[in-house]
Each structure stands twice: as structure tokens, then as C-alpha cells.
Write a protein that holds these residues in place. Sequence first.
Motif, PDB file in Angstrom:
ATOM      1  N   LEU A   1     -29.809  36.458 -68.612  1.00 43.08           N
ATOM      2  CA  LEU A   1     -28.834  36.389 -69.694  1.00 43.08           C
ATOM      3  C   LEU A   1     -27.452  36.795 -69.215  1.00 43.08           C
ATOM      4  O   LEU A   1     -27.315  37.576 -68.252  1.00 43.08           O
ATOM      5  N   ALA A   2     -26.442  36.292 -69.893  1.00 48.09           N
ATOM      6  CA  ALA A   2     -25.075  36.743 -69.632  1.00 48.09           C
ATOM      7  C   ALA A   2     -24.926  38.174 -70.128  1.00 48.09           C
ATOM      8  O   ALA A   2     -25.556  38.582 -71.106  1.00 48.09           O
ATOM      9  N   ALA A   3     -24.087  38.946 -69.415  1.00 42.32           N
ATOM     10  CA  ALA A   3     -23.893  40.347 -69.793  1.00 42.32           C
ATOM     11  C   ALA A   3     -22.412  40.695 -69.728  1.00 42.32           C
ATOM     12  O   ALA A   3     -21.641  40.100 -68.971  1.00 42.32           O
ATOM     13  N   ALA A   4     -22.019  41.669 -70.542  1.00 41.35           N
ATOM     14  CA  ALA A   4     -20.640  42.162 -70.547  1.00 41.35           C
ATOM     15  C   ALA A   4     -20.555  43.403 -69.664  1.00 41.35           C
ATOM     16  O   ALA A   4     -21.445  44.265 -69.686  1.00 41.35           O
ATOM     17  N   GLN A   5     -19.506  43.510 -68.898  1.00 42.30           N
ATOM     18  CA  GLN A   5     -19.340  44.653 -68.006  1.00 42.30           C
ATOM     19  C   GLN A   5     -19.107  45.937 -68.798  1.00 42.30           C
ATOM     20  O   GLN A   5     -18.407  45.953 -69.814  1.00 42.30           O
TER      21      GLN A   5
ATOM     22  N   GLY B   1      -9.523  43.302 -75.751  1.00 44.67           N
ATOM     23  CA  GLY B   1     -10.753  42.689 -75.265  1.00 44.67           C
ATOM     24  C   GLY B   1     -11.738  43.690 -74.710  1.00 44.67           C
ATOM     25  O   GLY B   1     -12.710  43.328 -74.036  1.00 44.67           O
ATOM     26  N   VAL B   2     -11.503  44.984 -75.004  1.00 43.01           N
ATOM     27  CA  VAL B   2     -12.364  46.066 -74.519  1.00 43.01           C
ATOM     28  C   VAL B   2     -12.656  47.018 -75.673  1.00 43.01           C
ATOM     29  O   VAL B   2     -11.764  47.352 -76.453  1.00 43.01           O
TER      30      VAL B   2
ATOM     31  N   ASP C   1     -15.505  42.903 -74.363  1.00 43.57           N
ATOM     32  CA  ASP C   1     -15.951  42.231 -75.589  1.00 43.57           C
ATOM     33  C   ASP C   1     -16.662  40.919 -75.280  1.00 43.57           C
ATOM     34  O   ASP C   1     -17.522  40.473 -76.043  1.00 43.57           O
ATOM     35  N   GLU C   2     -16.312  40.283 -74.146  1.00 43.68           N
ATOM     36  CA  GLU C   2     -16.899  39.002 -73.780  1.00 43.68           C
ATOM     37  C   GLU C   2     -17.812  39.162 -72.572  1.00 43.68           C
ATOM     38  O   GLU C   2     -17.527  39.934 -71.649  1.00 43.68           O
ATOM     39  N   THR C   3     -18.926  38.422 -72.610  1.00 42.70           N
ATOM     40  CA  THR C   3     -19.834  38.407 -71.463  1.00 42.70           C
ATOM     41  C   THR C   3     -19.278  37.480 -70.387  1.00 42.70           C
ATOM     42  O   THR C   3     -18.331  36.733 -70.614  1.00 42.70           O
TER      43      THR C   3
ATOM     44  N   PRO D   1     -20.868  42.628 -64.891  1.00 43.25           N
ATOM     45  CA  PRO D   1     -20.710  41.390 -65.643  1.00 43.25           C
ATOM     46  C   PRO D   1     -21.627  40.321 -65.062  1.00 43.25           C
ATOM     47  O   PRO D   1     -21.883  40.316 -63.848  1.00 43.25           O
ATOM     48  N   ALA D   2     -22.133  39.446 -65.924  1.00 44.54           N
ATOM     49  CA  ALA D   2     -23.056  38.425 -65.426  1.00 44.54           C
ATOM     50  C   ALA D   2     -22.971  37.170 -66.275  1.00 44.54           C
ATOM     51  O   ALA D   2     -22.728  37.228 -67.485  1.00 44.54           O
ATOM     52  N   ASP D   3     -23.151  36.037 -65.607  1.00 44.95           N
ATOM     53  CA  ASP D   3     -23.290  34.766 -66.323  1.00 44.95           C
ATOM     54  C   ASP D   3     -24.763  34.541 -66.658  1.00 44.95           C
ATOM     55  O   ASP D   3     -25.659  35.139 -66.031  1.00 44.95           O
TER      56      ASP D   3
END
Length: 441
Positions: free
Chosen positions: A102-106, A159-160, A178-180, A209-211
Motif C-alpha cells: 500500500l501507499a504510505a505517508a511519511q 500539507g503536514v 497529508d498525502e501518501t 513514504p511509499a507508493d
Amino acid sequence: MAGIASLGVGSGLDLQSLVQRLVSAERAPAEGRLSRSASSLNAQISAYGQLKSGLAKLDGALKKLSDLGEARSVQVSDTKLVTATATETADLGSYSIKVTSLAAAQSLASDGFADADASLGAGQLSMSVGGTDPVTITLAEGADSLRDVRDAINEAEAGVSATLIKDGEEYRLLLTADETGLANTITVTPGTGMDARLGSAAMTQVTPPADAYFSVSGLALTSASNTIEEVLPGVTLTLKGETEENSTVTVTVGRDDQSTRKAVDAFVSAYNAVIDLTAKLSGYNAETQQGSTLTGDATLRSIRGALPAALGRETGAAWNAVEMGLRSDVQGKLSLDAEDFAARLAEDPAGALASLRGFADGLGEEVRRYSDAEGLLDNRTEGMKASLKAIETQYETLARRMESYEARLVKQFSALDQMVAQMNSTSSYLTAQLANIGKQG
């Protein structure tokens, strides 16, 4: 009733009661006529209000038919791992989805601070996420504690998201993008004189962070977000969990005939409600020989004729209402032949929907001619309200006429009362004189 209280004193007659009865007898016929007219008008206004409400509900159901598109249904074999929605533009088909990660937010965590309210130095923090332009956050002297930093970051909308975590006896600042996505990394640079522990370079990465890595029917794909909107046109996939190594989630996009059927059923229900209401308002009881509120009303007759006429009008679409499965009974109420309806949808979905929209548009136009503001029902209602105001004026005129009539009666009976009193006085005098003559003899 000025002066009426003394009526009858001279004559001994109950003239006050007589005047009241005469005034009441004079008033009753006109007052009764006005009262019956007002009651009838109020009942008609109420009936027209019910009729307008029923037509408005029918119009709402027709608008939903007019807006019908080729709706899609989506079936997902495991909604704990993947969910999906589809618009009418989505292609019909079945797809196997495999979610590798899964995508993840840092997330970054600062070193510990012994006192969350201690000054960290006034100045400016520069903050950015990924390749966005930096946002400058100013901390004034006296408002530069760790708590103030948290609040300032959250208010900056950079955005944080910032949170304070108590770790044993110390406080740590936790920053989460806020965004992955792999590209959405957090960069924080403290200004001169500010505590260096506020800088991202001095923080520990808690969550990298991950896609998202996934595949659709075997095609390997990546996404910065767990919400996938462009891979399958018209379909939105939401990745929620990782699939097992040799398993996939099946997403099936099909026609949503059920939602179309529900829209038609809602229309039939609203249409029949109007037919029932018009029958109730225009009915006649042969046994009691009593009509209903709008028995014989021309506008109501017009509505009862206009609805089926508009429904049966040719629209140039593939099928008319009857061919789509709508049936009318002897009372004018509709029902839906489910087999015919399903057959039309299966034969030509686009043609069937166009047919539904066609007769919905025509009937809706006719309904709104009556139910819209300043439509025929409103015009009739306004006319009735004007008649009610005229009746109020007639009531006022009647009241003035009765006052004048009462005053005339009081005057006449007052004269009679005085005359009778004088006659009684003369009679008493003569009687006394005759009695005296008898005594003298």
C-alpha cells in the motif's frame, strides 16, 4: 346596543330580547350564506394544496427518470482488501486485482523535549512536502514553545499534520505528510536562533513514504495514492490491504438494472398516489348524494386527462411507455410488467433508458404546468383567496348593516315604549279620577 338596556322599562315588555331576536333573524340567512361560501373556498384551497404536493412528488420522481444514465453495479470479492465504485462511463468487465503493498505517508519524529512549553527560539520555519513551494511559518517571541510549533504547523496548512507525543518523561513532535506517495517527503528547515531539533534532518523517520504496488489483470502498476481513479476509466479502486501471494481480488463491473427499476417503481408509486388523490377529491357518494371537495372541478378533470395523455405521447424513442412494460388499469393506475421491462433493458439498454427519459420529460412538462409556482393550481388558489377576501368585506358590510338595523329597531321600540308608558300613566290617572267621583257621590 346603545340605549337598549332601558328598553321595556316604560311598557314592562321584554323589548330588549325582541330586538336581539329580530336582528339575529335578519343576520342569519346572509351570515350562513357567507359562512358556507368561506368554508367551501377554504376546503378547495386545502384540496388544491394536497394536489400540488402530490404533483410535486410526482415531478421529483419524473426528474430522476429524466436523469437516468447507464448506471453500473460493482461486485468485489473481498471488500476488506479492495473497494470499488463505477460511473456510467465504465466498461463492463471483470478484473483481477493483486495488491503487493500500500501507499504510505511519511512520518518524522523529533528528539525528546523535556518541557513542551519552554521557548525554542523565535524565528521562521520553512516547510515543504515533495516538490511544492516552501511555506514559511513564523514563531513570535513568547509563542515559540513546542506546543506553539505544533499549532502553527497545523494552522499553516502546509500539507503536514503535527502531533505531540509524550515518550516517557519527554515530548516528541510527530510530523505526518497529508498525502501518501514516495515523492511526498517532508522537509523542515529552522531559521537562525531556533532549536535545531525542529529540522527534518535531525528527526527520525518513523514511516517512510511509499507508493502503492499492485496489478490489474496481471499488469503491474504503481500509484502514489491508495485511491486509483485513472487505471480503469470510470472505475475508482481503493486499496485497503495486501493480498496473499497467490491470490487476487475480483472486481466485476456490470449494468445496474436494479437502480433503474427502483426509479421506475418510485415513479409508478408517485403517479398512482396522484390518481388516488384525484379520485378522492372528485368522488361522489350516490347513497348520501354528497360530492367531494372538488367534485365537478374543471382543473381536476383536466389533470386526470392530461396525465395519461402525456404518458402515452410518442417521443421518437425506441419504445413507448406500454412497450417498456407500464400498464394502466380501469382506474387509471399504473403497474410495471417486470418481464417486459427486463426484456427491453436486456435488448437495448441505451434505447430503453432513452425511452424512459422521453416519456418522463413529456409527462414532467405537463405536471409542472400545473404544479410550478404561478402554474394553473397557484392561479386557481389565488383566485379563491381573492374570493375569501371579498367575503371578509361582505362580513364587514353585513356587520354595519346590522348595527344600523338594530339602531333603527331600538329607536322604534323606544318610541313604542314611551307611548305605552304614557298610555299606562293616562289610564292610571283616569282610573283614579273615576274612583274619586264614586266616593263623592
